[in-house]
Scaffold this motif. Structure first.
Motif, mmCIF file in Angstrom:
data_model
loop_
_atom_site.group_PDB
_atom_site.id
_atom_site.type_symbol
_atom_site.label_atom_id
_atom_site.label_comp_id
_atom_site.label_asym_id
_atom_site.label_seq_id
_atom_site.Cartn_x
_atom_site.Cartn_y
_atom_site.Cartn_z
ATOM 1 N N GLN A 67 0.831 -1.187 0.000
ATOM 2 C CA GLN A 67 0.000 0.000 0.000
ATOM 3 C C GLN A 67 0.874 1.248 0.000
ATOM 4 N N LEU A 68 0.661 2.105 -0.979
ATOM 5 C CA LEU A 68 1.370 3.376 -1.059
ATOM 6 C C LEU A 68 0.735 4.355 -0.088
ATOM 7 N N LEU A 69 1.562 4.931 0.799
ATOM 8 C CA LEU A 69 1.039 5.873 1.784
ATOM 9 C C LEU A 69 1.254 7.318 1.377
ATOM 10 N N GLY A 70 2.342 7.597 0.644
ATOM 11 C CA GLY A 70 2.587 8.975 0.236
ATOM 12 C C GLY A 70 4.009 9.192 -0.220
ATOM 13 N N VAL A 71 4.314 10.446 -0.520
ATOM 14 C CA VAL A 71 5.637 10.866 -0.965
ATOM 15 C C VAL A 71 6.036 12.059 -0.117
ATOM 16 N N VAL A 72 7.281 12.053 0.368
ATOM 17 C CA VAL A 72 7.778 13.179 1.157
ATOM 18 C C VAL A 72 9.037 13.727 0.497
ATOM 19 N N PRO A 73 9.309 15.026 0.638
ATOM 20 C CA PRO A 73 10.502 15.624 0.032
ATOM 21 C C PRO A 73 11.787 15.004 0.567
ATOM 22 N N GLY A 74 12.802 14.968 -0.260
ATOM 23 C CA GLY A 74 14.076 14.385 0.137
ATOM 24 C C GLY A 74 15.116 15.400 0.570
ATOM 25 N N ALA A 75 14.788 16.682 0.556
ATOM 26 C CA ALA A 75 15.746 17.733 0.903
ATOM 27 C C ALA A 75 16.326 17.515 2.300
ATOM 28 N N GLY A 76 17.630 17.680 2.411
ATOM 29 C CA GLY A 76 18.295 17.559 3.699
ATOM 30 C C GLY A 76 18.788 16.161 4.024
#
Length: 130
Positions: A67-76
């Protein structure tokens, strides 16, 4: 959670500067009736073809449908592939794709002009900037 199996065909990346471990995947869309061969979509020909008969084919992998829950930024953040020797190359992830059981870093996007088509989700569409 009701999880079903799906299958993915893996191929050596066809770009000329692809490294030894650069691979691309395609979902298996069906099985050939005559011999049970895994079939994938040939986008250029507009038809389904046997995965094992395509250039660069390496294997078919069984993958649990997570199940795909979401995408979060990879910055940092910085990520490294495991098992690449004492000083593996580090990458700055663009984003992290979060599934119910694991997280996948996205370390590159197709270069401008190198991606034909689009990516779709039920609510979003990502197009290559022309």
């Amino acid at each position: 959670m009701n999880s079903q199996l799906r299958f993915t065909a893996w191929f050596k990346d066809p770009v000329p500067d692809a490294g030894e471990d650069d691979v691309v995947s395609q979902p298996v869309v069906g099985w050939r009736d005559s011999d049970g061969a895994a079939m994938v979509l040939d986008r250029m020909a507009g038809r389904v073809v046997a995965a094992a008969e395509q250039p660069g084919f390496t294997e078919i992998e069984t993958v649990a449908d997570e199940q795909l829950l979401g995408v979060v930024p990879g910055a940092g953040w910085r990520v490294r592939k495991s098992g690449q020797g004492p000083l593996p190359e580090a990458h700055d992830p663009v984003a992290f794709v979060v599934y119910s059981t694991h997280v996948v870093p996205v370390v590159s996007l197709p270069p401008a002009g190198g991606f034909r088509g689009e990516w779709r989700d039920s609510e979003w569409t990502l197009h290559v900037k022309e």
